[in-house]
Design a protein around this motif. Sequence first.
Motif, PDB file in Angstrom:
ATOM      1  N   SER A   7     -11.669  -0.753   7.331  1.00 33.08           N
ATOM      2  CA  SER A   7     -11.547  -0.315   5.939  1.00 33.08           C
ATOM      3  C   SER A   7     -10.937  -1.425   5.101  1.00 33.08           C
ATOM      4  N   VAL A   8     -11.308  -1.456   3.823  1.00 34.88           N
ATOM      5  CA  VAL A   8     -10.739  -2.438   2.896  1.00 34.88           C
ATOM      6  C   VAL A   8      -9.891  -1.702   1.867  1.00 34.88           C
ATOM      7  N   THR A   9      -8.819  -2.345   1.449  1.00 35.49           N
ATOM      8  CA  THR A   9      -7.868  -1.713   0.541  1.00 35.49           C
ATOM      9  C   THR A   9      -7.484  -2.695  -0.564  1.00 35.49           C
ATOM     10  N   PHE A  10      -6.742  -2.195  -1.555  1.00 37.12           N
ATOM     11  CA  PHE A  10      -6.279  -3.034  -2.655  1.00 37.12           C
ATOM     12  C   PHE A  10      -4.766  -3.221  -2.579  1.00 37.12           C
ATOM     13  N   TYR A  11      -4.345  -4.460  -2.743  1.00 35.66           N
ATOM     14  CA  TYR A  11      -2.912  -4.782  -2.792  1.00 35.66           C
ATOM     15  C   TYR A  11      -2.326  -4.337  -4.131  1.00 35.66           C
ATOM     16  N   SER A  12      -3.137  -4.459  -5.178  1.00 40.78           N
ATOM     17  CA  SER A  12      -2.741  -3.968  -6.498  1.00 40.78           C
ATOM     18  C   SER A  12      -3.986  -3.482  -7.223  1.00 40.78           C
ATOM     19  N   MET A  13      -3.778  -2.652  -8.240  1.00 41.21           N
ATOM     20  CA  MET A  13      -4.883  -2.132  -9.049  1.00 41.21           C
ATOM     21  C   MET A  13      -4.516  -2.250 -10.516  1.00 41.21           C
ATOM     22  N   PHE A  14      -5.365  -2.952 -11.272  1.00 44.56           N
ATOM     23  CA  PHE A  14      -5.195  -3.105 -12.723  1.00 44.56           C
ATOM     24  C   PHE A  14      -3.839  -3.703 -13.086  1.00 44.56           C
ATOM     25  N   GLY A  15      -3.368  -4.607 -12.221  1.00 43.30           N
ATOM     26  CA  GLY A  15      -2.120  -5.316 -12.472  1.00 43.30           C
ATOM     27  C   GLY A  15      -0.874  -4.655 -11.942  1.00 43.30           C
ATOM     28  N   LYS A  16      -1.015  -3.495 -11.284  1.00 46.60           N
ATOM     29  CA  LYS A  16       0.143  -2.780 -10.749  1.00 46.60           C
ATOM     30  C   LYS A  16       0.074  -2.721  -9.231  1.00 46.60           C
TER      31      LYS A  16
END
Length: 221
Positions: A200-209
């Motif tokens: 699975s792939v994930t995000f370390y941050s989203m939209f700068g947060k």
Amino acid sequence: MSMFQYQPNIFNKDEFCDIELEKLLGYGLPEVRSLTDVIRELNSIFSSDNVNIDLVKYVMETYKSNPSDWKKFAKFDRYSYTRNLVDDGNGKYNLMLLCWGEGHASGIHDHANSHCFMKMLQGSLEEVKYAWPDEKSELKEIGRTRLDLNDLAYINDSLGLHRVANVSSYDTAISLHLYCPPYDQCSVFDRKNGTRTTTSVTFYSMFGKRNKGQDIKEENL
């Protein structure tokens, strides 16, 4: 299954032909001077069910890196490269910044039947391409490219697998990635025997947060 269709490329060569693209579109090409322009144009392109992938490439290629555009999205981790979501394209694409510390690298991976564009915003990266494995065998390297500031690379599964690395021991790197359609899983491959693992792939941050408590994924892009 994709929710929309991609129009075939009008070219398959190193140099991008703006004149041919203008003729195909029937109107002038957009001005792309900022990351805001990139997002606006991508949203316009993907509002149609027929996406011209050459126009997508034009938008990504025309943008010239400006740190004031993207610095709020650039978030590093000490131990691994990070995936930082910039725009989710209303579910039709993901645009993100990948931030690479010194020596950080991905695993060898596919792109889950997605188109992948990668543009250098800072520093340099090395992309190594591999052929798909035949059963359980060592992966065959088929290309190696250094990507410098404002260079653009493209890959999809028909072109093979790849691994991306910041080979510098003293400089960080930042790249802008577009995945269309977006995906949340891909396959990672063992170079020595071709063994395939789904991750699975994930995000370390989203939209700068920052996503608090989010695990880092070292294996994929």
